[in-house]
Write a protein that holds these residues in place. Structure first.
Motif, PDB file in Angstrom:
ATOM      1  N   THR A 193      -1.537   1.725  -5.586  1.00 26.49           N
ATOM      2  CA  THR A 193      -1.444   3.179  -5.402  1.00 26.49           C
ATOM      3  C   THR A 193      -2.806   3.846  -5.270  1.00 26.49           C
ATOM      4  O   THR A 193      -2.892   5.057  -5.367  1.00 26.49           O
ATOM      5  CB  THR A 193      -0.692   3.800  -6.579  1.00 26.49           C
ATOM      6  OG1 THR A 193      -1.238   3.283  -7.782  1.00 26.49           O
ATOM      7  CG2 THR A 193       0.771   3.498  -6.514  1.00 26.49           C
ATOM      8  N   SER A 194      -3.852   3.067  -5.038  1.00 25.29           N
ATOM      9  CA  SER A 194      -5.168   3.700  -4.971  1.00 25.29           C
ATOM     10  C   SER A 194      -5.366   4.527  -3.711  1.00 25.29           C
ATOM     11  O   SER A 194      -6.271   5.337  -3.639  1.00 25.29           O
ATOM     12  CB  SER A 194      -6.261   2.646  -5.031  1.00 25.29           C
ATOM     13  OG  SER A 194      -6.354   2.170  -6.326  1.00 25.29           O
ATOM     14  N   HIS A 195      -4.547   4.320  -2.723  1.00 20.27           N
ATOM     15  CA  HIS A 195      -4.720   5.082  -1.482  1.00 20.27           C
ATOM     16  C   HIS A 195      -3.632   6.121  -1.291  1.00 20.27           C
ATOM     17  O   HIS A 195      -3.347   6.541  -0.171  1.00 20.27           O
ATOM     18  CB  HIS A 195      -4.764   4.126  -0.284  1.00 20.27           C
ATOM     19  CG  HIS A 195      -5.965   3.252  -0.304  1.00 20.27           C
ATOM     20  ND1 HIS A 195      -7.098   3.541   0.393  1.00 20.27           N
ATOM     21  CD2 HIS A 195      -6.218   2.119  -0.969  1.00 20.27           C
ATOM     22  CE1 HIS A 195      -8.002   2.605   0.163  1.00 20.27           C
ATOM     23  NE2 HIS A 195      -7.492   1.735  -0.672  1.00 20.27           N
ATOM     24  N   MET A 196      -3.049   6.534  -2.395  1.00 21.13           N
ATOM     25  CA  MET A 196      -1.996   7.542  -2.375  1.00 21.13           C
ATOM     26  C   MET A 196      -2.437   8.810  -1.654  1.00 21.13           C
ATOM     27  O   MET A 196      -3.571   9.237  -1.794  1.00 21.13           O
ATOM     28  CB  MET A 196      -1.692   7.952  -3.810  1.00 21.13           C
ATOM     29  CG  MET A 196      -0.843   7.011  -4.558  1.00 21.13           C
ATOM     30  SD  MET A 196       0.836   7.347  -4.240  1.00 21.13           S
ATOM     31  CE  MET A 196       0.910   9.048  -4.721  1.00 21.13           C
ATOM     32  N   PHE A 209       9.204   5.163  -2.765  1.00 21.70           N
ATOM     33  CA  PHE A 209       7.857   4.732  -2.406  1.00 21.70           C
ATOM     34  C   PHE A 209       7.788   4.569  -0.910  1.00 21.70           C
ATOM     35  O   PHE A 209       8.618   3.862  -0.333  1.00 21.70           O
ATOM     36  CB  PHE A 209       7.540   3.375  -3.044  1.00 21.70           C
ATOM     37  CG  PHE A 209       7.464   3.405  -4.535  1.00 21.70           C
ATOM     38  CD1 PHE A 209       6.287   3.743  -5.163  1.00 21.70           C
ATOM     39  CD2 PHE A 209       8.567   3.109  -5.307  1.00 21.70           C
ATOM     40  CE1 PHE A 209       6.199   3.771  -6.546  1.00 21.70           C
ATOM     41  CE2 PHE A 209       8.496   3.132  -6.689  1.00 21.70           C
ATOM     42  CZ  PHE A 209       7.313   3.463  -7.307  1.00 21.70           C
ATOM     43  N   GLN A 210       6.824   5.222  -0.302  1.00 21.85           N
ATOM     44  CA  GLN A 210       6.600   4.951   1.117  1.00 21.85           C
ATOM     45  C   GLN A 210       5.483   3.944   1.221  1.00 21.85           C
ATOM     46  O   GLN A 210       4.360   4.197   0.797  1.00 21.85           O
ATOM     47  CB  GLN A 210       6.236   6.230   1.860  1.00 21.85           C
ATOM     48  CG  GLN A 210       7.477   6.999   2.221  1.00 21.85           C
ATOM     49  CD  GLN A 210       7.189   8.160   3.121  1.00 21.85           C
ATOM     50  OE1 GLN A 210       6.041   8.526   3.319  1.00 21.85           O
ATOM     51  NE2 GLN A 210       8.227   8.746   3.654  1.00 21.85           N
ATOM     52  N   VAL A 211       5.806   2.797   1.754  1.00 21.57           N
ATOM     53  CA  VAL A 211       4.848   1.702   1.810  1.00 21.57           C
ATOM     54  C   VAL A 211       4.406   1.516   3.252  1.00 21.57           C
ATOM     55  O   VAL A 211       5.231   1.490   4.167  1.00 21.57           O
ATOM     56  CB  VAL A 211       5.502   0.422   1.260  1.00 21.57           C
ATOM     57  CG1 VAL A 211       4.556  -0.742   1.379  1.00 21.57           C
ATOM     58  CG2 VAL A 211       5.905   0.623  -0.180  1.00 21.57           C
ATOM     59  N   LEU A 212       3.114   1.395   3.433  1.00 22.64           N
ATOM     60  CA  LEU A 212       2.580   1.259   4.789  1.00 22.64           C
ATOM     61  C   LEU A 212       2.938  -0.101   5.371  1.00 22.64           C
ATOM     62  O   LEU A 212       2.991  -1.099   4.660  1.00 22.64           O
ATOM     63  CB  LEU A 212       1.061   1.380   4.760  1.00 22.64           C
ATOM     64  CG  LEU A 212       0.501   2.746   4.449  1.00 22.64           C
ATOM     65  CD1 LEU A 212      -1.003   2.660   4.367  1.00 22.64           C
ATOM     66  CD2 LEU A 212       0.890   3.714   5.551  1.00 22.64           C
ATOM     67  N   ASN A 213       3.131  -0.099   6.645  1.00 20.39           N
ATOM     68  CA  ASN A 213       3.367  -1.333   7.371  1.00 20.39           C
ATOM     69  C   ASN A 213       2.142  -1.560   8.236  1.00 20.39           C
ATOM     70  O   ASN A 213       2.077  -1.078   9.364  1.00 20.39           O
ATOM     71  CB  ASN A 213       4.648  -1.162   8.203  1.00 20.39           C
ATOM     72  CG  ASN A 213       4.928  -2.361   9.047  1.00 20.39           C
ATOM     73  OD1 ASN A 213       4.463  -3.452   8.754  1.00 20.39           O
ATOM     74  ND2 ASN A 213       5.703  -2.158  10.105  1.00 20.39           N
ATOM     75  N   LEU A 254       0.852  -1.184   0.000  1.00 20.53           N
ATOM     76  CA  LEU A 254       0.000   0.000   0.000  1.00 20.53           C
ATOM     77  C   LEU A 254       0.891   1.238   0.000  1.00 20.53           C
ATOM     78  O   LEU A 254       1.542   1.540   0.995  1.00 20.53           O
ATOM     79  CB  LEU A 254      -0.905   0.010   1.227  1.00 20.53           C
ATOM     80  CG  LEU A 254      -1.835  -1.192   1.347  1.00 20.53           C
ATOM     81  CD1 LEU A 254      -2.521  -1.187   2.694  1.00 20.53           C
ATOM     82  CD2 LEU A 254      -2.859  -1.170   0.241  1.00 20.53           C
ATOM     83  N   VAL A 255       0.914   1.908  -1.124  1.00 15.26           N
ATOM     84  CA  VAL A 255       1.818   3.047  -1.253  1.00 15.26           C
ATOM     85  C   VAL A 255       1.128   4.293  -0.725  1.00 15.26           C
ATOM     86  O   VAL A 255      -0.027   4.559  -1.043  1.00 15.26           O
ATOM     87  CB  VAL A 255       2.217   3.249  -2.721  1.00 15.26           C
ATOM     88  CG1 VAL A 255       3.130   4.444  -2.844  1.00 15.26           C
ATOM     89  CG2 VAL A 255       2.887   2.022  -3.245  1.00 15.26           C
ATOM     90  N   ASP A 256       1.842   5.015   0.107  1.00 14.13           N
ATOM     91  CA  ASP A 256       1.266   6.190   0.730  1.00 14.13           C
ATOM     92  C   ASP A 256       1.731   7.450   0.034  1.00 14.13           C
ATOM     93  O   ASP A 256       0.955   8.360  -0.216  1.00 14.13           O
ATOM     94  CB  ASP A 256       1.700   6.206   2.190  1.00 14.13           C
ATOM     95  CG  ASP A 256       0.791   7.056   3.012  1.00 14.13           C
ATOM     96  OD1 ASP A 256      -0.406   6.748   3.041  1.00 14.13           O
ATOM     97  OD2 ASP A 256       1.275   8.034   3.585  1.00 14.13           O
ATOM     98  N   THR A 257       2.996   7.494  -0.243  1.00 15.83           N
ATOM     99  CA  THR A 257       3.574   8.688  -0.864  1.00 15.83           C
ATOM    100  C   THR A 257       4.553   8.237  -1.936  1.00 15.83           C
ATOM    101  O   THR A 257       5.229   7.223  -1.767  1.00 15.83           O
ATOM    102  CB  THR A 257       4.367   9.502   0.169  1.00 15.83           C
ATOM    103  OG1 THR A 257       3.577   9.628   1.317  1.00 15.83           O
ATOM    104  CG2 THR A 257       4.718  10.862  -0.354  1.00 15.83           C
ATOM    105  N   ILE A 258       4.608   8.995  -2.984  1.00 17.18           N
ATOM    106  CA  ILE A 258       5.633   8.735  -3.990  1.00 17.18           C
ATOM    107  C   ILE A 258       6.434  10.013  -4.167  1.00 17.18           C
ATOM    108  O   ILE A 258       5.861  11.090  -4.308  1.00 17.18           O
ATOM    109  CB  ILE A 258       5.021   8.306  -5.332  1.00 17.18           C
ATOM    110  CG1 ILE A 258       4.288   6.983  -5.176  1.00 17.18           C
ATOM    111  CG2 ILE A 258       6.096   8.173  -6.393  1.00 17.18           C
ATOM    112  CD1 ILE A 258       3.681   6.469  -6.451  1.00 17.18           C
ATOM    113  N   ALA A 259       7.738   9.893  -4.110  1.00 17.08           N
ATOM    114  CA  ALA A 259       8.576  11.067  -4.371  1.00 17.08           C
ATOM    115  C   ALA A 259       9.366  10.803  -5.627  1.00 17.08           C
ATOM    116  O   ALA A 259       9.816   9.679  -5.861  1.00 17.08           O
ATOM    117  CB  ALA A 259       9.511  11.306  -3.201  1.00 17.08           C
TER     118      ALA A 259
END
Lengths: 364, 66, 371
Positions: C93-96, C46-50, C28-33
């Protein structure tokens, strides 16, 4: 041929579903990129054209009460000439069915299920629609009555939520608007979907009362919805963006935010769109099957409907990609539809007058 | 291609068995067989990478006319 | 029975099978830089939720809520493929929550990113976008306090930022950059800064009580014209841009009345544009004022209120003129005059005048300050 009559409401709903069908996923991008912020006007004049040409078809049909398109053709033009014209119409119906099938799989492929092979969508859709065609037009029209109000609500209520993104700036793009060149450029919007509805001449005799209101009303209602939805697309997404997107109306749904936890709302639109398209596909499938049955005087529709899955599923694969499909629609569709929408009907009308076969002629 | 032919034979056989059981007229059986064969030809042309492209044909005709 | 078997057979061709997504195989990707270095190589973080770590019942920062994966590739289209080298899950990436873009790549032009994101059916572009001056890796490798997921933190920060302007959404999403391309008015995207010297990449550093020592902070805006960053503005200009273009209905200002400071909350801002002559434009602004802080050591009277209103009108007029001069100097059409019929093609030739009308509506709890 079935003999049970259709009510005006059934006809109205099925015409609306048919007209809206694939149009609202295929056309907005094209009309907006051609006519810029006046894209919605294109749909308004197409709708006027659709109603006008629909009156012509109804007039012809009224001259031969109780006969469908194929039967009129063989009555007026004789066995061989009429058979040829009917065969052309059969090919057209099969083609429309194939294109609609292709639109379903393209749409699902792009928006939701990129890994699934298109043939699976084709077979799934065609299997269901062949079954519907065997069951008959009454079944299809009842489905359309059930589907239409629901999709109407499920489409417009979320759509109005997106009005918060409205920007009037999108309508003030520098562009000098000239009517006739724009009409010439967007002529495909006249053909698709407003000449495809000629296929309804197959079931005109089933509607005993209020045929005018049902058919023309359905066309106009669907056309207005198309125009309005394109108007919304321009206001919400802007000309620049929506002319670059494949399915702008889908994008609007995708960007809708009710709250932070409700995501993927667009899948609802996808399913709704599919419902409408399924009605369109079943209807045109039914017309193709009945036309074949009437031409070769076959009683059992199933013997025609199921093998047609082979033909249509193969035909649907012919466009290599969606860009070729769009180019075909843009460049050739109107010219290809013209003989079917205007040419043959006029021929039938003139021959009716010359040979004195019409309603007025018979009394004399 | 072999798979296609297999499915074709299966479809045809099943269709014929069902139609025999329902005692349909020979006209219907002919229609069934003919349409299935048209479908097979189309499918075959696609699988052999030489599609009988009606869309392209129409486009070509219109191009040459105008 | 036969029908049932038939129905079950039909189920077998259900097309969901190919596009099946198992929830525990998703990242679940939260942020993309996104960053592009001098050699043209793309670096994407990619910041991926834990998920186990963000459950509500856990208290205290026991485990990292997110992990940042850095992936680099010579072309942007191969990024997703490259993530497969470091992460055994499918990017979802739907929950970006937001996109972070480095300043250097924003200056190079965002066209690449925009085209890539708009083309990909799994990505959305109605997601907040921020530009950062610090190296992207610092921003992406830092935890934030209160909201421990940085992406969510940025999103809430921007939501709150917008709320303070009296609107729900500021036009600072990726799609606003896209839809701004054909227009003469640039978009202004917030700049985000990391206040610490080095990234606080360990969760236990969250025990520090000083929350602003190492955190993310909004500071100014990046001016984006035709999907390319052309310059920076400070907060003052950025906020005034939102006001004059009709986005903001609420803002806080400081006015000098008779040499003393008065802080006012400006609410109910209504901006109207009127064409005066062929090359004259009047911007009419109506607003209500509420006094937040009054340092004039005298009674608030009708006369004094009138003075405050006049002072505000004059102050805003001057501010507006300064703003117009800035747009002329920098050649940024921040007022969007070039998008109107009047100024099309020659927005610089249009003379802009300001006509400000304010009314004091709210005095606060005290009718007059203590003398």
């Amino acid at each position: 041929m079935e003999n049970k009559p259709l009510s005006a409401l059934q006809m109205f709903c099925i015409v609306t579903c048919f007209t809206v069908g694939t149009t609202f996923i295929m056309l907005p991008t094209a009309t907006i990129s051609d006519a810029k912020q006046f894209g919605w006007l294109v749909h308004v004049w197409s709708l006027v054209f659709g109603v006008a040409i629909g009156s012509l078809w109804i007039y012809i049909s009224k001259q031969h009460p109780g006969l469908s398109l194929v039967q009129i053709a063989s009555k007026v033009l004789g066995k061989y000439m009429g058979g040829f014209v009917s065969l052309c119409y059969i090919v057209l119906f099969v083609q429309i069915a194939a294109w609609v099938t292709r639109n379903i799989s393209d749409y699902m492929h792009v928006t939701m299920m990129p890994r699934t092979p298109p043939t699976i969508f084709h077979l799934m859709a065609l299997g269901v629609c062949a079954y519907a065609a065997v069951k008959g037009i009454r079944a299809i029209s009842l489905v359309s009555i059930f589907v239409m109000p629901y999709t109407f609500i499920a489409f417009w209520i979320p759509y109005t939520v997106m009005l918060t993104e409205w920007d009037w700036r999108n309508f003030h793009i520098p562009d000098d608007f000239r009517l006739w060149p724009t009409i010439a450029e967007t002529k495909y919007a006249l053909g698709f979907p407003f000449m495809e509805t000629i296929s309804f001449m197959m079931i005109f005799p089933l509607v005993r009362r209020k045929l005018n209101t049902a058919f023309l009303g359905g066309t106009a209602f669907a056309g207005l919805q198309l125009a309005l939805s394109v108007f919304f697309v321009i206001g919400i997404l802007g000309v620049y963006r929506s002319s670059h997107l494949l399915y702008p109306e889908y994008t609007i749904f995708r960007e809708m935010e009710f709250s932070n936890f409700m995501e993927h709302f667009e899948s609802i639109l996808s399913v709704n769109a599919l419902l409408l398209i399924f009605v369109k596909l079943s209807a045109v499938y039914y017309f193709a099957v009945t036309a074949i049955c009437q031409l070769f005087s076959i009683r059992n529709r199933a013997a025609v409907a199921y093998p047609l899955v082979w033909v249509i599923s193969a035909y649907a694969l012919l466009f290599p990609n969606i860009a070729e499909n769009a180019k075909w629609v843009r460049d050739y569709l109107f010219i290809y539809y013209t003989p079917f929408g205007i040419g043959f009907p006029l021929l039938l009308l003139i021959m009716t007058w010359i040979r004195g076969l019409g309603k007025e002629g018979r009394t004399a | 291609m072999i798979g296609l032919l297999g499915i074709f034979t299966l479809f045809l056989a099943m269709g014929l068995v069902i139609m025999r059981r329902q005692r349909l007229l020979s006209k219907e059986i002919w229609a069934f067989v003919t349409i299935t064969c048209i479908g097979l030809v189309l499918w075959g042309s696609i699988i052999l990478q030489k599609p009988l492209d009606l869309n392209k044909a129409i486009a070509g005709i219109i191009e040459s006319m105008f | 029975m036969r029908r049932l078997i038939f129905a079950l057979c039909i189920l077998g061709i259900c097309p969901g099978c190919w596009d099946l997504k198992e929830i525990n195989q998703l990242a679940l990707v939260d942020t993309i830089a996104m960053d592009q270095d001098e050699n043209g190589k793309f670096h994407v973080y990619f910041q991926v939720l834990n998920p186990p770590s963000i459950e509500a019942r856990r208290s205290g920062p026991s485990k990292a809520a997110i992990y940042t994966y850095e992936v680099s590739s010579p072309t942007i289209g191969r990024i997703s493929e490259q993530t497969g080298m470091v992460m055994a899950r499918k990017l979802y990436t739907s929950h970006m929550q937001c996109y972070v873009i480095s300043e250097r790549s924003a200056r190079k032009g965002l066209q690449n990113y925009v085209n890539f994101l708009e083309n990909d059916p799994e990505r959305r572009t109605n997601v907040y976008t921020v530009v950062t001056e610090k190296p992207v890796s610092t921003v992406m490798n830092s935890f934030t306090v209160l909201d421990r997921v940085p992406g969510r933190n940025i999103r809430l920060l921007l939501d709150w930022h917008a709320r303070n302007f009296g609107i729900n959404k500021l036009p600072i999403r990726m799609k606003d950059i896209v839809s701004g391309i054909p227009f003469s008015r640039p978009s202004i995207i917030p700049l985000i800064q990391y206040t610490g010297d080095r990234a606080s990449s360990k969760a236990d550093q969250l025990d520090d009580i000083n929350a602003t020592k190492e955190t993310l902070k909004l500071s100014g805006g990046a001016v984006i014209y035709k999907a390319k960053m052309v310059g920076k503005v400070n907060n003052e200009i950025k906020n005034f841009y939102y006001v004059l273009n009709g986005f903001a209905t609420r803002i806080t200002e400081t006015v000098k009345v008779n040499g003393e400071t008065v802080d006012v909350e400006v609410t109910g801002i209504k901006v109207k544009r009127k064409r005066e002559t062929d090359n004259g434009l009047i911007i009419q602004l109506e607003a209500r004022l509420g006094i937040l802080n009054n340092e004039q050591n005298r009674r608030v009277s009708v006369q004094n209120i009138r003075e405050l209103e006049q002072a505000f009108d004059l102050f805003y007029k001057e501010k507006g003129e300064r703003f117009v001069r800035l747009t002329q100097e920098k050649n940024w059409d921040l007022l969007g005059i070039g998008d109107t019929k009047q100024g099309r093609g020659n927005w610089k030739a249009i003379q802009v005048k300001f006509d400000i009308h304010s009314k004091v509506r709210f005095l606060g709890n005290t009718i007059t300050p203590y003398e």
